[in-house]
Design a protein around this motif. Structure first.
Motif, PDB file in Angstrom:
ATOM      1  N   HIS A  61       1.212  -4.071   0.739  1.00 13.91           N
ATOM      2  CA  HIS A  61       1.080  -5.486   1.092  1.00 13.91           C
ATOM      3  C   HIS A  61       2.450  -6.032   1.493  1.00 13.91           C
ATOM      4  O   HIS A  61       3.476  -5.506   1.077  1.00 13.91           O
ATOM      5  CB  HIS A  61       0.487  -6.281  -0.083  1.00 13.91           C
ATOM      6  N   HIS A  63       5.510  -9.038   1.857  1.00 10.88           N
ATOM      7  CA  HIS A  63       6.076 -10.237   1.238  1.00 10.88           C
ATOM      8  C   HIS A  63       7.106 -10.819   2.193  1.00 10.88           C
ATOM      9  O   HIS A  63       7.817 -10.071   2.883  1.00 10.88           O
ATOM     10  CB  HIS A  63       6.809  -9.923  -0.076  1.00 10.88           C
ATOM     11  N   HIS A 105       5.312  -3.291   0.880  1.00 18.28           N
ATOM     12  CA  HIS A 105       5.521  -2.347  -0.224  1.00 18.28           C
ATOM     13  C   HIS A 105       4.240  -2.158  -1.038  1.00 18.28           C
ATOM     14  O   HIS A 105       3.235  -2.811  -0.803  1.00 18.28           O
ATOM     15  CB  HIS A 105       6.686  -2.804  -1.112  1.00 18.28           C
ATOM     16  N   GLU A 107       3.047  -1.386  -5.295  1.00 18.85           N
ATOM     17  CA  GLU A 107       3.451  -1.342  -6.700  1.00 18.85           C
ATOM     18  C   GLU A 107       2.270  -0.738  -7.453  1.00 18.85           C
ATOM     19  O   GLU A 107       1.220  -1.360  -7.555  1.00 18.85           O
ATOM     20  CB  GLU A 107       3.739  -2.766  -7.198  1.00 18.85           C
TER      21      GLU A 107
HETATM   22 FE    FE Z   1       4.358  -7.073  -4.201  1.00 17.53          FE
END
Ligand code: FE
Length: 291
Positions: A61, A63, A105, A107
């Protein structure tokens, strides 16, 4: 006359939320609370002993315009981005990521025996820094000073300063303080806070009261936003009191927020979406990688 201690202005019990690809977490505050927590945008607490609650993770996703701060208490999170940064953070570790102009990125929590637990805090960037060069700070638990007060409270300094010890995260535009405080049962503890800065606490474990509070003890999982004052005074309950104390300089700028992108106005959001569509989202291909 000196400033009074800060008293609780508002309490937030945390709302069960499904995020990422299906991670069950508790959201302390977010979009609906803007601008109460300025310069902070969001606080999520994840925590489960059931891998089904977290293994879906937060796959790729984007940012832009914010910093995301991931603090792992138990378990491990692997991260990677399209710029080639990657790593794993474990118990006591922090990843402080400045998305700046844009990163994409992921996570991904790793399967853990027992508890997987931690926090993600979003810190806003001032308008003039929103399109800055992205930067990662990956910090391990040994990087953080821990100070023990006269009252026996233990304070881990992630960012800012306590008792003359400075946290390793410096140079953040909103001058944040991020402390992990553990107060022994029944003990009082007072922390100075910068007047004029926003301050909130999140109860990690146990319970306790804060000065000027007549609404009963604050229990694990709750977040409290403080009013103005010179500092925060807590008293731990019978099981002790562990809490995060976070403060920062408010930006007083307009907030335009769409998912993982937070800018100052709608046209900047539209630009970000168009750039994502066209594959032009990444402005800086070589982020500064800091150890
Ligand atoms: Fe994130």
């Amino acid at each position: 006359m000196s400033d009074p201690l800060r008293s609780i202005e508002k309490r937030f019990p945390g709302v069960p939320t499904l995020e990422g690809a299906g991670v069950r977490l508790r959201r302390s505050f977010s979009n609906p609370e803007v601008p109460l927590f300025d310069p902070f945008l969001l606080l999520d607490r994840f925590g489960s002993t059931n891998p089904a609650d977290y293994m879906a993770g937060f796959p790729w996703h984007p940012h832009r315009g914010i910093e995301t701060v991931t603090y792992v208490l138990d378990g491990r999170v692997a991260h990677g981005d399209t710029l080639g940064n990657e790593g794993v953070i474990g118990p006591g570790d922090v990843q402080w990521m400045n998305s700046g102009s844009g990163i994409i990125h992921q996570e991904m929590p790793q399967r853990t025996e027992g508890l997987f637990e931690g926090f993600q805090l979003w810190v806003n960037l001032p308008a003039k820094e929103k399109m800055s060069v992205p930067a990662y700070r990956g910090l391990t638990s040994q990087d953080f000073p821990t100070v023990t007060s006269d009252e026996g409270a233990r304070v881990k300094v992630v960012a800012g300063e306590f008792g003359g010890s400075h946290g390793p995260v410096e140079g953040i535009p909103v001058d944040p303080t991020y402390l992990d405080v553990t107060v022994p049962p029944g003990q009082p503890f007072e922390l100075p806070t910068h007047p004029g800065y926003t301050a909130f606490a999140h109860a990690v474990d146990g319970s306790g009261t804060f000065a000027g509070t007549d609404t009963g003890p604050v229990a694990a999982g709750e977040t409290v936003l403080f009013g103005p004052g010179r500092g925060v005074q807590s008293r731990a309950g019978p099981d002790g009191f562990r809490y995060l104390l976070v403060t920062g300089r408010p930006l007083h700028e307009p907030v335009a927020w769409y998912g993982p992108i937070v800018m100052n106005n709608r046209s900047e959001l539209v630009t970000a979406m168009q750039e994502l569509d066209r594959g032009e989202f990444i402005h800086h291909r070589r982020p500064i990688v800091e150890e």
